[in-house]
Design an enzyme around this catalytic site. Structure first.
Site, short mmCIF file in Angstrom:
data_model
loop_
_atom_site.label_atom_id
_atom_site.label_comp_id
_atom_site.label_asym_id
_atom_site.label_seq_id
_atom_site.Cartn_x
_atom_site.Cartn_y
_atom_site.Cartn_z
CG ASP A 1 -1.73 1.22 1.42
OD1 ASP A 1 -1.68 2.10 0.55
OD2 ASP A 1 -2.45 1.31 2.44
CE LYS B 1 -1.73 6.95 -3.43
NZ LYS B 1 -2.26 6.00 -2.43
CD GLU C 1 -5.12 3.64 -2.57
OE1 GLU C 1 -6.00 4.38 -2.12
OE2 GLU C 1 -3.97 4.04 -2.86
CG ASP D 1 -9.55 5.26 2.20
OD1 ASP D 1 -9.19 5.77 3.28
OD2 ASP D 1 -8.75 4.86 1.33
P1 ADP Z 1 -3.89 8.24 4.80
O1 ADP Z 1 -4.75 7.25 4.09
O2 ADP Z 1 -4.31 9.64 4.54
O3 ADP Z 1 -2.45 8.01 4.55
P2 ADP Z 1 -4.48 6.85 7.30
O4 ADP Z 1 -5.49 5.93 6.72
O5 ADP Z 1 -3.25 6.26 7.83
O6 ADP Z 1 -4.13 8.07 6.38
O7 ADP Z 1 -5.23 7.65 8.48
C1 ADP Z 1 -4.59 8.62 9.23
C2 ADP Z 1 -5.62 9.29 10.07
O8 ADP Z 1 -6.25 8.33 10.92
C3 ADP Z 1 -5.03 10.34 10.98
O9 ADP Z 1 -5.84 11.50 10.97
C4 ADP Z 1 -5.10 9.68 12.35
O10 ADP Z 1 -5.26 10.61 13.41
C5 ADP Z 1 -6.34 8.85 12.22
N1 ADP Z 1 -6.37 7.77 13.20
C6 ADP Z 1 -5.46 6.80 13.40
N2 ADP Z 1 -5.81 6.02 14.44
C7 ADP Z 1 -6.97 6.52 14.93
C8 ADP Z 1 -7.84 6.16 16.00
N3 ADP Z 1 -7.57 5.14 16.81
N4 ADP Z 1 -8.95 6.91 16.18
C9 ADP Z 1 -9.23 7.95 15.37
N5 ADP Z 1 -8.44 8.34 14.36
C10 ADP Z 1 -7.33 7.64 14.13
MG MG Z 2 -5.22 5.64 2.96
#
Ligand code: ADP
Ligand code: MG
Length: 622
Positions: A25, A91, A188, A210
């Protein structure tokens, strides 16, 4: 995907020769690598046990002038102090020009608009987004090779469903640069659906919600016969967990009556807000506390309070969902299942709102950060031929047929689809006209009979063919596809040896959905195409007959009586009229009439040319 499968019974790989294939990913903020081990997919941790690799690369030059780079957490830690040389969210630049990035002015980078794709100037030189992504991919590849203590067979890399050809191509190029064999790019949302095993479940519509850090994507997939098709996509490229952090930070500062703080303090509060927000996904309440320049900030926040703050943002995401369903003319209750992806879907408020919207609880069993990588790993494992049924899935086949345009806008298939690659095939062609010295070669891809319905890949010309009678030249056109899917086409006139060639990347730039739709079109229109083909062939034959007759009349027309000449002219005129109409039978009949009607004339011509050839020669010289 199933469209590309070939099962070869009896060729299931020896379990001891299991091929290591991973799913990657390649995310905007985080990247992960996963593989199927002991029968199930799992994300591979680094030496410190962390599965997430921040998608950040920092370029440096050390005292001795050597270029160095930091990747992941190390780079992220240096982001504030060296933002110009620390590239995050690369990206968003993949396959994009500067003009495609409306917020480029607000980013800390020195962009350089290069042909094809924007690049970033760093202390270590100008870096293309492809190179930066390759660093991240190479780091994950290394992690996987260290884990298995073996070389990788290949990888499935995920891309957003809305990625266009240029963005997909850039992702493939990055993988190649990182030394990865790309088994395929996978959307994805499709990967997330595969992680939940939905491809083995009921056919129908599925929604993939997502919500990440900075972006929101909603995709509607349709599963039919084990293959997912993207029906519609939508979302908001500026909506995510970061926005919730901002709202929470502002609310906490307001509670503490500390509305005006320095930018540094604001950053500190944001970090604390994010931590508090994440804690509230499991706990009912939490303290948002941190040290600011003006003193300590400490505010108690309940889960309900956070939900209230986040509500407008969650509603905004649901508005995008509504729009996508509307576009696709689908009602929420027609959706069979909803998959949650992205860290922000851990928030109970998000889960509740999405569940209420669709009238069913969303799927949340798998870790929403990992679900895309896990699905990619499952598919990689299948593509590598490691799946339990022992059937070998070959991706290394041509997804669509390759061919050439021939007279009348028809396609002559040279390599049929599903031919395993590498492969090479040749076919002989000839000239259409007397004295023709050049041949236009038009390479196309697709399943349809007519050129206009296939995808044009390349055109080139073979020049310098010695003048010969129509049909005398022997032009061998060879198609060769190497293991990377690179196609070379060459044309060689066999008598004179003149040659011309091109190199093309055939399947590149076509999404799997495009391939699937071209195949579908090819099947459903086959009958109509056959009829059309017959008509076009008849027209080509008619043209050829007319051309040959005209040449013969010009050379030896004096052999004919005026009546015979008038009769032949009449037959030619009839062909001309029937060519314009769609009646194949009538056209074929008039072609035959001209062939029959000129038979005697042809015999006369033969006699004359033999007489001429023999004139003035003795018998023993013949
Ligand atoms: P991206 O797809 O944009 O790279 P992610 O899918 O990794 O990002 O998500 C990141 C977001 O998820 C951040 O805003 C983070 O604060 C939030 N996040 C991660 N864990 C938790 C949680 N336990 N509760 C709420 N939000 C969360
Ligand atoms: Mg993502």
């Amino acid at each position: 995907m199933a469209l590309l499968q070939i099962s070869e019974p009896g060729q299931s790989p020896d379990p001891h020769q299991r091929r290591i294939a991973v799913g990657i990913d390649l995310g905007t903020t985080h990247s992960l690598v996963a593989a199927v081990r002991h029968g199930s997919a799992e994300c591979l941790p680094d030496e410190q046990g962390r599965v997430i690799l921040p998608s950040a690369v920092r370029y440096m030059v050390d005292e001795r002038g050597q270029t160095r780079r930091q990747i992941g957490f190390e780079a992220l830690a240096a982001q504030a102090e060296d933002s110009q040389n620390t590239i995050v969210s690369v990206k968003r630049f993949m396959g994009r020009r500067l003009a495609d990035l409306p917020d480029a002015g607000r980013l800390p980078y020195q962009f350089e608009d290069q042909p094809g794709m924007v690049a970033v100037k760093t202390v270590a030189g100008v870096k293309s987004p492809v190179e930066v992504s390759a660093e991240i991919l190479a780091s994950l590849r290394q992690r996987a090779e260290d884990t298995f203590n073996d070389d990788l067979f290949g990888a499935v890399i995920t891309v957003p469903a809305y990625f266009d050809d240029a963005q997909r191509q850039a992702t493939k190029d990055a993988a190649q640069m990182a030394g990865l064999n790309v088994l395929r790019l996978l959307n994805e949302p499709t990967a997330a659906a595969i992680a939940y095993g939905l491809d083995n479940g009921a056919e129908g519509l599925y929604a993939i919600y997502d919500l990440g850090g900075g972006t929101f994507d909603i995709s509607l997939l349709r599963l039919s016969r084990g293959v997912f098709e993207v029906v519609a996509t939508g979302g908001d490229s500026a909506l995510g967990g970061d926005d919730i952090d901002h709202l929470l930070a502002d609310a906490a500062l307001l509670d503490a009556k500390m509305e005006t703080v320095t930018p540094q303090d604001k950053r500190t509060v944001l970090v604390a807000a994010r931590r508090t927000k994440e804690k509230l996904s499991t706990d009912g309440s939490a303290h948002l506390s941190c040290a600011l320049s003006g003193g300590m900030l400490s505010v108690k926040i309940t889960r309900e309070r956070l939900a209230e703050l986040a509500k407008p943002l969650i509603d905004k995401s649901l508005a995008s969902v509504k729009r996508v369903l509307l576009d696709a003319k689908v009602k929420p209750d027609e959706v069979k299942g909803v998959v949650m992806v992205g860290g922000s879907t851990r928030m109970p408020a998000v889960r509740d709102a999405v569940g209420a919207f669709f009238g069913q609880p969303p799927l949340t069993d798998l870790n929403p950060d990992e679900v895309v990588a896990l699905g990619a790993a499952i598919q990689a494992n299948q593509l590598a031929g490691n799946n339990a049924q022992g059937e070998l899935l070959l991706l290394d086949v041509l997804p669509l047929s390759l061919g050439l345009e021939t007279m009348g806008g028809l396609v002559e298939r040279i390599i049929p689809r599903n031919t395993p690659i590498p492969c090479a095939l040749a076919q002989d062609f000839t000239t259409f006209k007397d004295g023709q010295t050049a041949l236009a070669v038009h390479v196309v891809q697709g399943e349809r009979e007519q050129v206009e319905h296939c995808r044009s890949l390349a055109r080139f010309e073979l020049r310098g063919i010695p003048p010969m009678a129509a049909g005398a030249a022997r032009i061998r056109v060879s198609f060769q596809v190497d293991a990377d899917g690179l196609l070379s086409v060459s044309a060689k006139e066999q008598l004179s040896g003149v040659e011309a060639s091109v190199v093309i990347k055939p399947s590149y730039g076509l999404t799997d959905e495009q391939v699937a739709s071209m195949l579908r079109e090819g099947f459903t229109t086959a009958a109509a195409d056959m009829k059309d083909r017959a008509l076009r062939e008849a027209r080509v034959e008619a043209e050829r007959m007319l051309e040959a007759t005209r040449t013969a009349l010009a050379a030896d027309g004096d052999l004919l009586s005026p009546e015979d000449r008038a009769r032949i002219d009449g037959l030619m005129a009839q062909i001309g009229q029937r060519c314009d109409r769609g009646d194949i039978d009538a056209l074929e009949a008039s072609i035959k009439a001209l062939a029959d009607g000129t038979e005697a004339f042809a015999a006369e011509r033969m006699n004359r040319s033999i007489r001429q050839a023999l004139a003035g020669r003795k018998l023993d010289q013949v």
